[in-house]
Design an enzyme around this catalytic site. Structure first.
Site, mmCIF file in Angstrom:
data_model
loop_
_atom_site.group_PDB
_atom_site.id
_atom_site.type_symbol
_atom_site.label_atom_id
_atom_site.label_comp_id
_atom_site.label_asym_id
_atom_site.label_seq_id
_atom_site.Cartn_x
_atom_site.Cartn_y
_atom_site.Cartn_z
ATOM 1 N N GLY A 117 63.640 -0.633 12.781
ATOM 2 C CA GLY A 117 65.722 -0.979 13.333
ATOM 3 C C GLY A 117 65.321 0.728 12.114
ATOM 4 O O GLY A 117 64.484 1.284 11.576
ATOM 5 N N SER A 118 67.247 0.724 11.119
ATOM 6 C CA SER A 118 67.300 2.094 10.220
ATOM 7 C C SER A 118 66.672 1.584 9.163
ATOM 8 O O SER A 118 66.286 0.751 8.640
ATOM 9 C CB SER A 118 68.733 1.738 10.582
ATOM 10 O OG SER A 118 69.277 0.500 9.597
ATOM 11 N N GLU A 134 58.483 -0.167 10.638
ATOM 12 C CA GLU A 134 58.991 1.335 11.581
ATOM 13 C C GLU A 134 60.455 1.432 11.515
ATOM 14 O O GLU A 134 61.243 0.835 12.223
ATOM 15 C CB GLU A 134 58.978 0.362 13.023
ATOM 16 C CG GLU A 134 57.389 0.064 13.829
ATOM 17 C CD GLU A 134 56.475 1.176 13.007
ATOM 18 O OE1 GLU A 134 56.689 2.523 13.407
ATOM 19 O OE2 GLU A 134 55.081 0.478 13.716
ATOM 20 N N LEU A 135 61.200 2.751 10.794
ATOM 21 C CA LEU A 135 62.383 2.918 10.237
ATOM 22 C C LEU A 135 62.956 4.204 10.700
ATOM 23 O O LEU A 135 61.902 4.496 12.154
ATOM 24 C CB LEU A 135 62.332 2.903 9.213
ATOM 25 C CG LEU A 135 62.097 1.561 8.214
ATOM 26 C CD1 LEU A 135 62.227 1.538 6.617
ATOM 27 C CD2 LEU A 135 62.655 0.360 9.435
ATOM 28 N N CYS A 170 63.340 5.617 18.627
ATOM 29 C CA CYS A 170 63.204 6.547 17.100
ATOM 30 C C CYS A 170 62.258 8.030 17.185
ATOM 31 O O CYS A 170 62.574 8.343 16.368
ATOM 32 C CB CYS A 170 62.283 5.371 16.710
ATOM 33 S SG CYS A 170 60.927 4.679 17.024
HETATM 34 P P1 NAD Z 1 72.130 -1.879 12.046
HETATM 35 O O1 NAD Z 1 70.694 -0.824 11.233
HETATM 36 O O2 NAD Z 1 72.406 -2.903 11.763
HETATM 37 O O3 NAD Z 1 70.383 -2.760 13.093
HETATM 38 C C1 NAD Z 1 69.448 -2.281 13.483
HETATM 39 C C2 NAD Z 1 68.941 -3.585 13.853
HETATM 40 O O4 NAD Z 1 68.823 -4.406 12.811
HETATM 41 C C3 NAD Z 1 68.996 -4.082 14.516
HETATM 42 O O5 NAD Z 1 68.292 -4.938 16.277
HETATM 43 C C4 NAD Z 1 70.033 -5.419 14.235
HETATM 44 O O6 NAD Z 1 70.008 -6.722 14.615
HETATM 45 C C5 NAD Z 1 68.473 -5.185 13.082
HETATM 46 N N1 NAD Z 1 69.435 -5.963 11.804
HETATM 47 C C6 NAD Z 1 70.391 -5.315 10.985
HETATM 48 N N2 NAD Z 1 70.628 -5.900 9.916
HETATM 49 C C7 NAD Z 1 69.268 -6.581 9.836
HETATM 50 C C8 NAD Z 1 69.264 -7.416 8.893
HETATM 51 N N3 NAD Z 1 69.843 -7.807 7.568
HETATM 52 N N4 NAD Z 1 68.379 -8.619 8.680
HETATM 53 C C9 NAD Z 1 67.059 -8.129 10.189
HETATM 54 N N5 NAD Z 1 67.701 -7.073 10.509
HETATM 55 C C10 NAD Z 1 68.233 -6.449 10.966
HETATM 56 O O7 NAD Z 1 72.631 -0.528 13.140
HETATM 57 P P2 NAD Z 1 72.774 -0.048 14.486
HETATM 58 O O8 NAD Z 1 74.231 -0.114 14.853
HETATM 59 O O9 NAD Z 1 72.448 -1.381 15.765
HETATM 60 O O10 NAD Z 1 71.518 0.972 14.529
HETATM 61 C C11 NAD Z 1 72.252 1.847 13.912
HETATM 62 C C12 NAD Z 1 71.355 2.817 13.671
HETATM 63 O O11 NAD Z 1 69.937 1.889 13.095
HETATM 64 C C13 NAD Z 1 71.012 3.948 14.684
HETATM 65 O O12 NAD Z 1 71.572 4.844 14.728
HETATM 66 C C14 NAD Z 1 69.330 4.298 14.367
HETATM 67 O O13 NAD Z 1 69.386 4.989 12.760
HETATM 68 C C15 NAD Z 1 68.571 2.717 13.535
HETATM 69 N N6 NAD Z 1 68.275 2.439 14.631
HETATM 70 C C16 NAD Z 1 66.707 2.637 14.670
HETATM 71 C C17 NAD Z 1 65.757 1.899 15.535
HETATM 72 C C18 NAD Z 1 64.480 2.344 15.803
HETATM 73 O O14 NAD Z 1 63.681 2.202 16.573
HETATM 74 N N7 NAD Z 1 63.353 3.091 14.408
HETATM 75 C C19 NAD Z 1 66.219 0.928 16.685
HETATM 76 C C20 NAD Z 1 67.385 0.549 16.843
HETATM 77 C C21 NAD Z 1 68.611 1.569 15.457
#
Ligand code: NAD
Length: 476
Positions: free
Chosen positions: A228-229, A250-251, A284
């Site tokens: 995720g982010s 994996e960010l 990503c």
């Molecule tokens: P986000 O960063 O809040 O969420 C990203 C993912 O993390 C989601 O699946 C969410 O359910 C999970 N998440 C969020 N907070 C969490 C927590 N406290 N505990 C566990 N899981 C949590 O926001 P978003 O709007 O979904 O995505 C925003 C940004 O995230 C994107 O612009 C991108 O930069 C990044 N992103 C990266 C990937 C990647 O493959 N690296 C994937 C999705 C999003």
């Protein structure tokens, strides 16, 4: 036509439906319509899942490599059989074109088959000692894993979160994105149908911060695996540090693509334009910053914009669609903000730059050029269908720009100069480098980043090692 399934969680071997729990509405991003109602876990659900994960681990750590292999191969076979149905469900909840979703299923099939072999090669070693003594190094599964997977690869991310831990002998509590739950449930279901003991893989959903605090606050969980982010990754890494849990992170990334002036521009565009708009740029390792040498800049950016405008954007279930809607309403909002800011600061819009249609979350394939380095879009991961193309003089300033950001996931390099291929690939700060090609992942290839893009790897032998701990036993 596949119907969108009734949603549930899988806890302690049971399908758990909403009852009087809180729920989350799952929306089809192509239409904006609600297609499902997802139950969200409460504290008691998570405690049940933790207890089951502990039991599951005790059982599965003692399984033979042949048993693990049979489960992974069986699940791979079932996923291949069910590929069309799973891909359609993924398109309904995430938006990507059906052929992209189908490829994602096959990626998990390959990964499970790879780990079905790899789990039979978890070796230790014996150290040299005097007669009568022995010291051995053994590898053991690290323990129950809490795995958090995002919505951009609704099938592939859960597959990665499950394959290696199961091969290693761990149990997993998977919390996949609430926006794309049915795809994740299909992967867990295939594993259970292939004979995986139910407590070894569970699927919960919830309020993300509640779930992660609850699971990471428990000593039962021995590893965090997050995709995720970067901002959420840093927060979760701190929670994991409280109990010294192992982490695989994996960010985000901000993929630089270095294009030198010795290339065949049309051939490069044939490869990079589809790669840019794959999954609407919500990848990503998406190519994002095009760092183009001056001699080919004009031809490159003009050709890029022409090709972007020609893409067929539509519902991912319609044949011929090359790009679907964005996955959620946050993404087109982010595109408007980032592209607006880049234009205000003097960047040139060459294509797109607008929402499309009057329903769903569509955004046009976009190209910006000559964007100043202090624009938000050149510092924050855009995660959308936008290419930023800027001209540079030569090797040194191109490498400087590639390494300017704190991200270091995937980088790409296009040049026919053999010396330059080696030098630039070495100098770039990234976990993965593509030279004259865009594919940078495979079941056998370690996937991961450096700097703010995280640490640890998924896939390859490294993905399995990341789920194993080492114990050294000295016999006197
Ligand atoms: P986000 O960063 O809040 O969420 C990203 C993912 O993390 C989601 O699946 C969410 O359910 C999970 N998440 C969020 N907070 C969490 C927590 N406290 N505990 C566990 N899981 C949590 O926001 P978003 O709007 O979904 O995505 C925003 C940004 O995230 C994107 O612009 C991108 O930069 C990044 N992103 C990266 C990937 C990647 O493959 N690296 C994937 C999705 C999003």
């Amino acid at each position: 036509m596949t119907d969108y399934p009734r949603l549930h969680m899988i806890i302690d071997g049971e399908q758990v439906f909403a009852g009087d729990r809180r729920t989350h509405k799952v929306v089809n991003p192509a239409t904006g319509e609600t297609i499902g109602e997802l139950p969200l876990a409460d504290a008691a659900d998570l405690d049940r899942a933790l207890a089951a994960a502990q039991r599951g681990f005790r059982q599965w750590r003692n399984s033979t490599p042949q048993e693990r292999s049979a489960v992974l191969q069986g699940a791979a076979r079932l996923l291949a059989e069910r590929a069309d149905d799973i891909a359609r469900i993924a398109t309904m909840e995430q938006g990507k074109p059906f052929p992209e979703a189908r490829l994602e299923v096959m990626m998990v099939v390959n990964l499970f088959n790879f780990y079905a072999g790899e789990c039979q090669r978890i070796y230790g070693r014996t150290l040299v000692r005097p007669a009568g003594q022995r010291s051995i190094v053994t590898k053991e599964p690290v323990g129950p894993v809490a795995a958090f997977a995002p919505w951009n690869f609704p099938i592939g991310n859960p597959g990665r979160k499950l394959g290696a831990p199961i091969a290693a002998g761990c149990s997993v509590i998977l919390k996949s994105a609430e926006e794309t739950p049915a795809s994740a449930l299909a992967i867990v279901q295939a594993l259970h149908d292939a004979g995986l003991p139910k407590d070894v893989a569970q699927a919960v959903f919830g309020v993300p911060d509640e779930v992660s605090r609850h699971l990471l606050g428990s000593p039962i969980i021995r590893k965090l695996s997050f995709t995720g982010s970067t901002v959420v990754g840093k927060h979760l890494a701190k929670l994991a540090a409280e109990d010294m849990k192992r982490t695989t992170m994996e960010l985000g990334g901000h993929g630089p693509v270095l294009v030198f002036d010795d290339v065949d521009v049309e051939r490069v565009l044939d490869a990079v334009v589809p790669a840019k708009y794959r999954n609407c740029g919500q990848v990503c390792v998406s190519p994002t910053r095009f760092i183009v040498q001056e001699g080919v800049f004009d031809r490159f950016v003009t050709g890029f914009a022409d090709r972007a405008r020609a893409l067929k954007v539509g519902n991912g279930l319609e044949a011929g669609t090359q790009m679907g809607p964005m996955a959620n309403p946050r993404r087109p909002d982010a595109m408007e903000r980032l592209i607006g800011d880049a234009r205000e600061r003097g960047g040139t819009l060459r294509a797109g730059g607008e929402r499309l249609g009057n329903q769903g979350y569509y955004y046009a394939p976009s190209v910006l050029s000559e964007v100043p380095l202090d624009a938000q879009i050149l510092n924050e991961e855009p995660f959308g269908p936008v290419a930023i193309v800027n001209p540079f003089r030569g090797e040194e300033d191109m490498i400087g720009e590639a390494n300017r950001l704190p991200y270091g996931l995937a980088a790409y390099l296009w040049t026919d100069n053999a010396r330059r291929q080696k030098v630039v690939a070495r100098e770039i700060e990234a976990g993965m480098v593509g030279i004259n090609g865009m594919p940078i992942a495979g079941a056998d290839a370690p996937f991961g980043g450096v700097k703010w893009s995280g640490h640890g790897h998924e896939d390859g032998t490294e993905g399995l090692e990341a789920c194993l701990g080492i114990k050294t036993i000295h016999e006197g």
